[in-house]
Design a protein around this motif. Structure first.
Motif, PDB file in Angstrom:
ATOM      1  N   MET A  53       5.168  -6.315   4.086  1.00 34.25           N
ATOM      2  CA  MET A  53       3.784  -5.835   4.118  1.00 34.25           C
ATOM      3  C   MET A  53       3.279  -5.577   2.697  1.00 34.25           C
ATOM      4  O   MET A  53       4.024  -5.125   1.833  1.00 34.25           O
ATOM      5  CB  MET A  53       3.684  -4.545   4.931  1.00 34.25           C
ATOM      6  CG  MET A  53       4.027  -4.700   6.406  1.00 34.25           C
ATOM      7  SD  MET A  53       2.811  -5.700   7.303  1.00 34.25           S
ATOM      8  CE  MET A  53       1.397  -4.594   7.276  1.00 34.25           C
ATOM      9  N   ILE A  54       2.012  -5.878   2.456  1.00 27.81           N
ATOM     10  CA  ILE A  54       1.401  -5.595   1.165  1.00 27.81           C
ATOM     11  C   ILE A  54       1.199  -4.084   1.046  1.00 27.81           C
ATOM     12  O   ILE A  54       0.627  -3.458   1.941  1.00 27.81           O
ATOM     13  CB  ILE A  54       0.052  -6.327   1.042  1.00 27.81           C
ATOM     14  CG1 ILE A  54       0.274  -7.846   1.106  1.00 27.81           C
ATOM     15  CG2 ILE A  54      -0.653  -5.934  -0.254  1.00 27.81           C
ATOM     16  CD1 ILE A  54      -1.002  -8.646   1.134  1.00 27.81           C
ATOM     17  N   PRO A  55       1.665  -3.465  -0.043  1.00 24.46           N
ATOM     18  CA  PRO A  55       1.498  -2.003  -0.192  1.00 24.46           C
ATOM     19  C   PRO A  55       0.033  -1.615  -0.164  1.00 24.46           C
ATOM     20  O   PRO A  55      -0.822  -2.298  -0.731  1.00 24.46           O
ATOM     21  CB  PRO A  55       2.124  -1.719  -1.564  1.00 24.46           C
ATOM     22  CG  PRO A  55       3.030  -2.878  -1.823  1.00 24.46           C
ATOM     23  CD  PRO A  55       2.382  -4.057  -1.171  1.00 24.46           C
ATOM     24  N   ARG A  56      -0.243  -0.524   0.533  1.00 28.58           N
ATOM     25  CA  ARG A  56      -1.614  -0.003   0.597  1.00 28.58           C
ATOM     26  C   ARG A  56      -1.752   1.132  -0.411  1.00 28.58           C
ATOM     27  O   ARG A  56      -0.905   2.021  -0.477  1.00 28.58           O
ATOM     28  CB  ARG A  56      -1.934   0.492   2.011  1.00 28.58           C
ATOM     29  CG  ARG A  56      -1.732  -0.570   3.078  1.00 28.58           C
ATOM     30  CD  ARG A  56      -2.000  -0.006   4.468  1.00 28.58           C
ATOM     31  NE  ARG A  56      -3.413   0.270   4.675  1.00 28.58           N
ATOM     32  CZ  ARG A  56      -3.891   0.974   5.717  1.00 28.58           C
ATOM     33  NH1 ARG A  56      -3.048   1.475   6.609  1.00 28.58           N
ATOM     34  NH2 ARG A  56      -5.186   1.167   5.849  1.00 28.58           N
ATOM     35  N   LYS A  57      -2.828   1.120  -1.180  1.00 33.60           N
ATOM     36  CA  LYS A  57      -3.016   2.112  -2.235  1.00 33.60           C
ATOM     37  C   LYS A  57      -4.231   3.006  -1.983  1.00 33.60           C
ATOM     38  O   LYS A  57      -4.692   3.705  -2.891  1.00 33.60           O
ATOM     39  CB  LYS A  57      -3.149   1.397  -3.583  1.00 33.60           C
ATOM     40  CG  LYS A  57      -1.910   0.586  -3.963  1.00 33.60           C
ATOM     41  CD  LYS A  57      -2.061  -0.072  -5.313  1.00 33.60           C
ATOM     42  CE  LYS A  57      -0.807  -0.865  -5.685  1.00 33.60           C
ATOM     43  NZ  LYS A  57      -0.942  -1.516  -7.016  1.00 33.60           N
ATOM     44  N   LEU A  58      -4.727   2.971  -0.776  1.00 34.32           N
ATOM     45  CA  LEU A  58      -5.920   3.757  -0.451  1.00 34.32           C
ATOM     46  C   LEU A  58      -5.651   5.252  -0.404  1.00 34.32           C
ATOM     47  O   LEU A  58      -6.484   6.066  -0.811  1.00 34.32           O
ATOM     48  CB  LEU A  58      -6.446   3.335   0.935  1.00 34.32           C
ATOM     49  CG  LEU A  58      -7.342   2.121   1.054  1.00 34.32           C
ATOM     50  CD1 LEU A  58      -7.563   1.805   2.528  1.00 34.32           C
ATOM     51  CD2 LEU A  58      -8.672   2.362   0.360  1.00 34.32           C
ATOM     52  N   PHE A  59      -4.480   5.608   0.117  1.00 30.07           N
ATOM     53  CA  PHE A  59      -4.263   6.984   0.547  1.00 30.07           C
ATOM     54  C   PHE A  59      -3.515   7.805  -0.503  1.00 30.07           C
ATOM     55  O   PHE A  59      -2.576   7.335  -1.138  1.00 30.07           O
ATOM     56  CB  PHE A  59      -3.486   6.995   1.865  1.00 30.07           C
ATOM     57  CG  PHE A  59      -4.164   6.234   2.965  1.00 30.07           C
ATOM     58  CD1 PHE A  59      -5.247   6.770   3.641  1.00 30.07           C
ATOM     59  CD2 PHE A  59      -3.737   4.958   3.314  1.00 30.07           C
ATOM     60  CE1 PHE A  59      -5.887   6.063   4.645  1.00 30.07           C
ATOM     61  CE2 PHE A  59      -4.363   4.245   4.322  1.00 30.07           C
ATOM     62  CZ  PHE A  59      -5.447   4.799   4.983  1.00 30.07           C
TER      63      PHE A  59
END
Length: 384
Positions: free
Chosen positions: A1-7
């Motif tokens: 999965m592509i890392p999410r940087k929103l949170f």
């Protein structure tokens, strides 16, 4: 999965508490709620106490402050668990947002703290038997008589309709003025002349109450007008991008959950002496769905970033809603096939996900309307 940087860390901490709440207070009861056609009202009070309602409202009303990411976390965790019963999104992301944005100080002080605590449940009264995506076609009338509006009309397909305490109701206050003749009025459910119709029977979302609402000479004070008279159409248009983004967030999370369930099942289920996950057809189908989910997750996260910066436009929101809901329907259909006969049994999450998904291509604006919005922008008929 592509890392999410929103949170940020506080969002992930909040996610942990939301996930625990869903697993403890929602999942064990969801089957019963599906049979009864609505969730327990007590759930709303518990959700309020746990901070799951209207988290992005200002702190003065009991929220966490204007941060849509808290709403995203709740939407994702409900979708991840297949918990489609609680109508929290309508309550928090639509009704409370309308009141917080356009309401008078008195309206905000009266309703928002109660909505945060789960003591008052909100519904949005837009759709009518003869007016769905074409909001300008509504017939519900509000006629001013002195210091009151007298309301007559009917609404249909109203989420939270059986439980609601207040409805943000779209009415025609000037039938000759077209879109500029429509107003939003707050209508309390205990007003004389307000009547709830039957809890509608649906093919999916069975635990979420959906109702007809009737208004027979319902009198409300002029002070219940939300914003300016004749301003409802503009208000609705200004909030549609967020509504459609929320639907897209739920849809793409549902796709990820369905893929996870299917991968687990196909790794264990055997046919002809081997796990069905080892067949090329299984791998190819799931690989395609996984790749599409990765692409759309990245797009949705970018739309969330734009929304946080108040830069998400109607066209991109329409694209996100259309693509994610159509992938959701495709994913549940193709994944259910791998479950064979078990996939047709409602005791399996994949079967419930299948019937729950179909409305996503309709609610919040049909896929056809989304294509029209996108198409107009391509040919110069819409603004980005």
């Amino acid at each position: 999965m592509i890392p999410r940087k929103l949170f940020r860390p506080e969002h992930e901490q909040f996610r942990d508490s939301v996930r625990r709440f869903v697993e403890r207070e929602i999942v064990p009861h969801h089957e019963r709620w599906e049979e009864e056609g609505k969730v327990d009202r007590e759930l709303w009070r518990k959700a309020g106490a746990a901070g799951l309602l209207c988290p992005n409202l200002p702190e003065e009303f009991g929220g966490c402050g204007p941060d849509y990411l808290f709403n995203v976390v709740i939407t994702e965790e409900l979708a991840r668990a297949g918990a489609t019963g609680p109508g929290f999104a309508v309550h928090s992301d639509m009704v409370a947002t309308y009141i917080a944005t356009f309401g008078s100080p008195a309206q905000k002080e009266h309703w928002l703290p109660k909505m945060v605590r789960g003591e008052a449940i909100g519904a949005l009264g837009l759709t009518e038997p003869s007016a769905g995506s074409d909001l300008k076609g509504i017939r519900c009338r509000a006629v001013r008589e002195g210091d009151e509006y007298v309301i007559n009309g009917q609404k249909v397909y109203i989420s939270n309709g059986q439980l609601c305490d207040v409805v943000v109701l779209a009415c025609k206050t000037d039938p000759e003025a077209g879109a500029k003749g429509m107003s939003f009025i707050l209508v309390e459910a205990d007003r004389p002349g307000f009547k709830r119709g039957r809890n509608l029977r649906k093919i999916g979302l069975k635990a979420q109450d959906t109702s007809e609402l009737f208004f027979d000479n319902v009198r409300v004070p002029v002070a219940n007008l939300l914003g300016a008279e004749g301003g409802a159409f503009g208000m609705a248009m200004s909030k549609l991008a967020e509504e459609r983004l929320t639907i897209a967030v739920s849809a793409i999370t549902a796709v990820e959950s369905v893929l996870r369930w299917t991968l687990d099942y196909t790794a264990e289920r055997k046919a002809f002496g081997q796990p069905i996950g080892e067949f090329q057809n299984t791998r190819f189908k799931l690989a395609e769905l996984h790749a599409q989910a990765l692409a759309l997750r990245s797009f949705v996260d970018r739309c969330i970033e734009l929304h946080l910066d108040k830069a998400l436009d109607a066209v991109d929101a329409a694209a996100a809603k259309m693509l994610c809901t159509e992938l959701q329907c495709k994913a549940v259909d193709e994944c259910l096939q791998f479950f064979g006969g078990y996939g047709y049994m409602l005791e399996y999450p994949i079967a419930r996900a299948y019937v729950d998904a179909r409305v996503r291509r309709i609610a919040g604006g049909s896929s056809e309307i989304m294509r029209e919005i996108i198409g107009r922008s391509l040919f110069g008929g819409g603004k980005r």
